[in-house]
Design an enzyme around this catalytic site. Structure first.
Site, PDB file in Angstrom:
ATOM      1  N   HIS A 198       0.820  -1.209   0.000  1.00 56.78           N
ATOM      2  CA  HIS A 198       0.000   0.000   0.000  1.00 56.78           C
ATOM      3  C   HIS A 198       0.856   1.263   0.000  1.00 56.78           C
ATOM      4  O   HIS A 198       0.508   2.264  -0.598  1.00 56.78           O
ATOM      5  CB  HIS A 198      -0.938  -0.006   1.201  1.00 56.78           C
ATOM      6  CG  HIS A 198      -2.174  -0.778   0.926  1.00 56.78           C
ATOM      7  ND1 HIS A 198      -2.841  -1.492   1.874  1.00 56.78           N
ATOM      8  CD2 HIS A 198      -2.859  -0.949  -0.223  1.00 56.78           C
ATOM      9  CE1 HIS A 198      -3.881  -2.068   1.330  1.00 56.78           C
ATOM     10  NE2 HIS A 198      -3.913  -1.766   0.062  1.00 56.78           N
ATOM     11  N   ARG A 305     -10.878 -10.521 -10.492  1.00 57.16           N
ATOM     12  CA  ARG A 305     -10.531 -11.723  -9.724  1.00 57.16           C
ATOM     13  C   ARG A 305     -11.305 -11.688  -8.405  1.00 57.16           C
ATOM     14  O   ARG A 305     -10.813 -11.172  -7.406  1.00 57.16           O
ATOM     15  CB  ARG A 305      -9.032 -11.762  -9.445  1.00 57.16           C
ATOM     16  CG  ARG A 305      -8.159 -11.944 -10.677  1.00 57.16           C
ATOM     17  CD  ARG A 305      -6.695 -11.962 -10.275  1.00 57.16           C
ATOM     18  NE  ARG A 305      -5.834 -12.543 -11.277  1.00 57.16           N
ATOM     19  CZ  ARG A 305      -5.043 -11.838 -12.084  1.00 57.16           C
ATOM     20  NH1 ARG A 305      -5.004 -10.540 -11.999  1.00 57.16           N
ATOM     21  NH2 ARG A 305      -4.272 -12.456 -12.969  1.00 57.16           N
ATOM     22  N   ARG A 341     -15.055 -12.886 -12.957  1.00 56.93           N
ATOM     23  CA  ARG A 341     -14.655 -14.289 -12.953  1.00 56.93           C
ATOM     24  C   ARG A 341     -15.129 -14.924 -11.650  1.00 56.93           C
ATOM     25  O   ARG A 341     -14.938 -14.358 -10.577  1.00 56.93           O
ATOM     26  CB  ARG A 341     -13.135 -14.401 -13.069  1.00 56.93           C
ATOM     27  CG  ARG A 341     -12.687 -15.855 -13.035  1.00 56.93           C
ATOM     28  CD  ARG A 341     -11.218 -15.987 -13.290  1.00 56.93           C
ATOM     29  NE  ARG A 341     -10.421 -15.606 -12.146  1.00 56.93           N
ATOM     30  CZ  ARG A 341      -9.082 -15.625 -12.138  1.00 56.93           C
ATOM     31  NH1 ARG A 341      -8.435 -15.963 -13.225  1.00 56.93           N
ATOM     32  NH2 ARG A 341      -8.416 -15.276 -11.070  1.00 56.93           N
ATOM     33  N   GLU A 442      -7.074 -21.975 -19.696  1.00 54.18           N
ATOM     34  CA  GLU A 442      -5.803 -21.922 -18.967  1.00 54.18           C
ATOM     35  C   GLU A 442      -5.283 -23.310 -18.602  1.00 54.18           C
ATOM     36  O   GLU A 442      -4.300 -23.443 -17.886  1.00 54.18           O
ATOM     37  CB  GLU A 442      -5.937 -21.031 -17.726  1.00 54.18           C
ATOM     38  CG  GLU A 442      -7.107 -21.347 -16.826  1.00 54.18           C
ATOM     39  CD  GLU A 442      -7.243 -20.347 -15.670  1.00 54.18           C
ATOM     40  OE1 GLU A 442      -6.296 -19.608 -15.375  1.00 54.18           O
ATOM     41  OE2 GLU A 442      -8.328 -20.342 -15.064  1.00 54.18           O
ATOM     42  N   ASN A 465      -0.983 -17.069 -17.717  1.00 54.77           N
ATOM     43  CA  ASN A 465      -0.178 -17.360 -16.515  1.00 54.77           C
ATOM     44  C   ASN A 465      -0.250 -18.841 -16.173  1.00 54.77           C
ATOM     45  O   ASN A 465       0.760 -19.501 -15.959  1.00 54.77           O
ATOM     46  CB  ASN A 465      -0.673 -16.563 -15.300  1.00 54.77           C
ATOM     47  CG  ASN A 465      -0.709 -15.074 -15.559  1.00 54.77           C
ATOM     48  OD1 ASN A 465      -0.068 -14.602 -16.476  1.00 54.77           O
ATOM     49  ND2 ASN A 465      -1.463 -14.333 -14.758  1.00 54.77           N
ATOM     50  N   ASP A 466      -1.480 -19.347 -16.105  1.00 54.81           N
ATOM     51  CA  ASP A 466      -1.639 -20.765 -15.788  1.00 54.81           C
ATOM     52  C   ASP A 466      -1.376 -21.644 -16.998  1.00 54.81           C
ATOM     53  O   ASP A 466      -0.790 -22.713 -16.868  1.00 54.81           O
ATOM     54  CB  ASP A 466      -3.049 -21.033 -15.242  1.00 54.81           C
ATOM     55  CG  ASP A 466      -3.117 -20.744 -13.754  1.00 54.81           C
ATOM     56  OD1 ASP A 466      -2.180 -21.131 -13.042  1.00 54.81           O
ATOM     57  OD2 ASP A 466      -4.085 -20.103 -13.307  1.00 54.81           O
ATOM     58  N   ARG A 476       4.510 -21.514 -11.557  1.00 53.04           N
ATOM     59  CA  ARG A 476       4.682 -20.093 -11.851  1.00 53.04           C
ATOM     60  C   ARG A 476       5.231 -19.290 -10.673  1.00 53.04           C
ATOM     61  O   ARG A 476       5.674 -18.157 -10.834  1.00 53.04           O
ATOM     62  CB  ARG A 476       3.360 -19.488 -12.349  1.00 53.04           C
ATOM     63  CG  ARG A 476       2.255 -19.514 -11.345  1.00 53.04           C
ATOM     64  CD  ARG A 476       0.898 -19.210 -11.984  1.00 53.04           C
ATOM     65  NE  ARG A 476       0.373 -17.906 -11.609  1.00 53.04           N
ATOM     66  CZ  ARG A 476      -0.868 -17.508 -11.852  1.00 53.04           C
ATOM     67  NH1 ARG A 476      -1.707 -18.287 -12.498  1.00 53.04           N
ATOM     68  NH2 ARG A 476      -1.281 -16.340 -11.468  1.00 53.04           N
ATOM     69  N   CYS A 513      -5.884 -12.508 -20.791  1.00 53.98           N
ATOM     70  CA  CYS A 513      -5.877 -11.725 -19.553  1.00 53.98           C
ATOM     71  C   CYS A 513      -4.720 -12.106 -18.638  1.00 53.98           C
ATOM     72  O   CYS A 513      -4.637 -11.644 -17.508  1.00 53.98           O
ATOM     73  CB  CYS A 513      -7.211 -11.829 -18.832  1.00 53.98           C
ATOM     74  SG  CYS A 513      -7.604 -13.501 -18.311  1.00 53.98           S
TER      75      CYS A 513
HETATM   76  C1  PEP Z   1      -4.048 -16.621 -15.707  1.00 58.17           C
HETATM   77  O1  PEP Z   1      -3.915 -17.763 -15.234  1.00 58.17           O
HETATM   78  O2  PEP Z   1      -3.430 -16.204 -16.693  1.00 58.17           O
HETATM   79  C2  PEP Z   1      -4.988 -15.667 -15.081  1.00 58.17           C
HETATM   80  C3  PEP Z   1      -5.246 -14.509 -15.647  1.00 58.17           C
HETATM   81  O3  PEP Z   1      -5.530 -16.019 -13.900  1.00 58.17           O
HETATM   82  P1  PEP Z   1      -4.760 -15.933 -12.487  1.00 58.17           P
HETATM   83  O4  PEP Z   1      -3.475 -15.176 -12.717  1.00 58.17           O
HETATM   84  O5  PEP Z   1      -5.698 -15.248 -11.573  1.00 58.17           O
HETATM   85  O6  PEP Z   1      -4.546 -17.382 -12.182  1.00 58.17           O
HETATM   86 MG    MG Z   2      -5.333 -18.557 -13.794  1.00 64.93          MG
END
Ligand code: PEP
Ligand code: MG
Length: 587
Positions: A198, A305, A341, A442, A465-466, A476, A513
């Protein structure tokens, strides 16, 4: 050596707030609180609890006062930080545990409160999630304040800083950061902290350059030393030489003219030079980020999220609480769409208040997470779906399911959505009948069989990401193998292409995303592969938009074709970097 004969030293940290500052150090070292420990006379136990209650009230008043100041001096958004602090003070689990500790040990309330507070801080700091680890900082800040009140000491603050200085501290609590006079602080550099703390959010909003996680910086500087804070590269330079100062003077000029061009271009549509429109939306974790989405001209939210609503409290939020939260976001951004989501819990996001919902697992990333858990807890899931549907009556809402692995899961989720809708109808509550439903792609199985999912939804959003984690079998969050987490791996590009083509074959829009979408190095490649929409953390929007506006779609398509033809990820990386340099780097 600098002009005073001292040796230049470069200290690396993390870039936390952009900009460059040069000036003298104000070393701000908070002293450790000394907490006396004694047994309370059993006859005075009631007074001791009353003393605790009174301290909570006084702290609440103090925080409300700071919040008011921040609202006046900064913005509503920064002021909301202190709502989190008030929530800590109202946390019945924390208060109840302190009283129980007092009743069992008979020790003075400062000792009991400190012990319980430390346990909480410890528990939150061990969670493998940066945002939640930061909540430990909120608890730390609030417990310190309460202890100051109990001990009759006034809390430390930085408001006395009047000269223009660079603040160097071990760490800054949000209220310390908020107390900084922006006209006196040239820059901030701390030993600890992270990009999402913060204190850093406050620094960013005040446009004060900041570097965090500079490890033992406070041990290496002295009050009055001259220093550069480079909030672009994440370095602090102690005793800079004339040559370094000259170089930084030039960098500062270039950066500020580039930043102003970025922001000016951000007012224009995200359209390539040959007229292809790319939708740029924002990823958010909290309702108060709506202001940021607007500030950076996000075309709505591509990923909310919602798990953070569950994670930041010790109790599961009920339908009404969720509805109020979703509605505030939807109304705040209407008529732009908000993609909500559904709960993505498990894996790297355990549920602190309700661990039994998931339980200990040998492989949490491959375990009972997200939609898998929701489908087994239909009442919990429908509660969220009803709240989202109700919010859809107030603007444009899209629903998105995380971690879908096969068509059957998607169909089951849709069936529960239909039930939730019917329940609202039976109650006579309004919702939008046209809410679009999408799925995250994902998991490799979903990606490779995207054509089997397409008939059951209206859009795809690729969670790179996933997807990369599962495709390459790279955790990750594991630093030791972070170098293997490679978005340019041919497997990643081929799978992306397959998903995008499947979506378009079924006339579905496809978004990305994951973090790749907000990286100007990869964004052209994604656009060239055919992605219709990119969603990213709001401050990244201007840089990506600038690049979209600086390139032709046909060039991005060629880049994608060239990258797909590569077998060596290093060559792919070189291609995307060269593309960036050609279009922006030379600016
Ligand atoms: C992802 O997995 O790319 C994603 C956007 O979801 P999170 O990062 O919340 O797992
Ligand atoms: Mg994800």
């Amino acid at each position: 050596m600098d002009a005073r004969g001292k040796t230049e030293t470069v200290i690396r940290g993390i870039a936390a707030s952009r900009g460059i500052a040069y000036g003298q150090v104000f070393l701000y070292l908070q002293s450790e609180l000394e907490i006396p420990r004694y047994q309370v006379d059993p006859a005075k136990r009631v007074q001791e609890i009353a003393r605790f209650d009174q301290a909570l009230v006084t702290t609440r008043q103090q925080i409300a006062k700071i919040q008011q100041q921040v609202r006046k001096n900064l913005s509503e958004e920064e002021a909301l930080i202190f709502d989190a602090h008030q929530m800590v003070l109202e946390d019945q689990a924390l208060i109840g545990e302190t009283i129980r500790e007092f009743e069992t040990t008979g020790l003075n309330i400062e000792t009991c409160f400190n012990a319980v507070g430390q346990r909480y801080i410890q528990a939150f700091s061990e969670i493998d999630d940066e945002y939640l680890r930061e909540r430990a900082a909120d608890i730390k800040d609030v417990t310190r304040r309460v202890l100051h009140v109990l001990l009759g000491q006034s809390a430390v603050n930085l408001t006395e800083l009047v000269e223009k200085r660079i603040i160097v501290a071990r760490d800054l609590s949000p209220s310390e950061a908020a107390g900084i006079d922006r006209s006196a602080a040239l820059g901030i550099a701390t030993d600890g902290g992270s990009r999402t703390s913060h204190a850093v959010i406050v620094a960013r909003s005040m446009k004060i350059p900041a570097v965090v996680a500079a490890r033992d910086l406070t041990k290496r500087v002295q009050d009055g030393d001259w220093m550069i804070v480079d909030g672009y590269e994440g370095i602090a330079i102690l005793h800079p030489t004339q040559a370094t100062l000259f170089r930084y003077g030039k960098i500062q000029k270039e950066k500020s003219s580039f930043e102003s061009r970025l922001l000016a271009a951000n007012e224009l549509p995200a359209e390539t030079l040959d007229g292809v429109r790319v939708t740029l939306r924002a990823n958010i974790e909290k309702a108060d980020e709506v202001a940021l989405v607007r500030q950076y001209r996000g075309e709505g939210v591509g990923l909310y999220r919602t798990e953070y609503l569950y994670l930041s409290s010790h109790h599961l939020p009920n339908e009404e609480q969720q509805y109020a939260n979703y509605r505030a976001i939807v109304e705040g951004l209407a008529p732009a769409p908000v993609t909500i989501r559904t709960l993505d819990i498990g894996g790297d996001k355990p549920l602190p208040g309700n661990p039994e919902l998931i339980g200990p697992e040998a492989n949490p990333f491959l375990g009972f997470r997200a939609i898998r858990m929701c489908l087994e807890n239909p009442e919990l899931f429908k509660e969220q779906l009803r709240a989202i549907l109700r919010a859809s009556a107030h603007g444009k809402v899209e629903i998105m399911y995380p971690m879908i692995g096969c068509a059957e899961e998607l169909e089951r989720a849709n069936a529960l959505l239909a039930e939730a809708r019917a329940e609202l109808k039976a109650r006579g509550q309004a919702c939008d009948d046209q809410v679009r439903v999408g799925t995250m792609i994902e998991i490799p199985s979903a990606a490779l069989a995207a054509d089997t999912l397409a008939p059951h939804c209206q859009f795809f959003s690729i969670g790179t990401n996933d997807l990369i984690q599962y495709l390459l079998a790279i955790d990750r969050g594991n630093n030791r193998i972070a170098h293997l987490y490679d978005p340019t791996h041919p497997a990643v590009l081929r799978v992306l292409k397959q998903v995008i083509d499947a979506a378009h074959q079924f006339r579905l829009k496809v978004s990305v995303c994951g973090e790749m979408a907000g990286d100007p190095i990869y964004a052209p490649l994604l656009v060239g592969l055919g992605v219709d929409e990119l969603s990213m953390t709001p401050p990244l929007l201007p840089a990506v938009k600038y690049l979209v506006r600086a390139m032709k779609f046909s060039e991005a398509q060629k880049l994608a074709t060239d990258c797909l033809a590569q077998t060596d990820p290093k060559k792919t990386a070189a291609l995307v970097e060269a593309f960036y340099e050609q279009h922006v780097g030379a600016e």
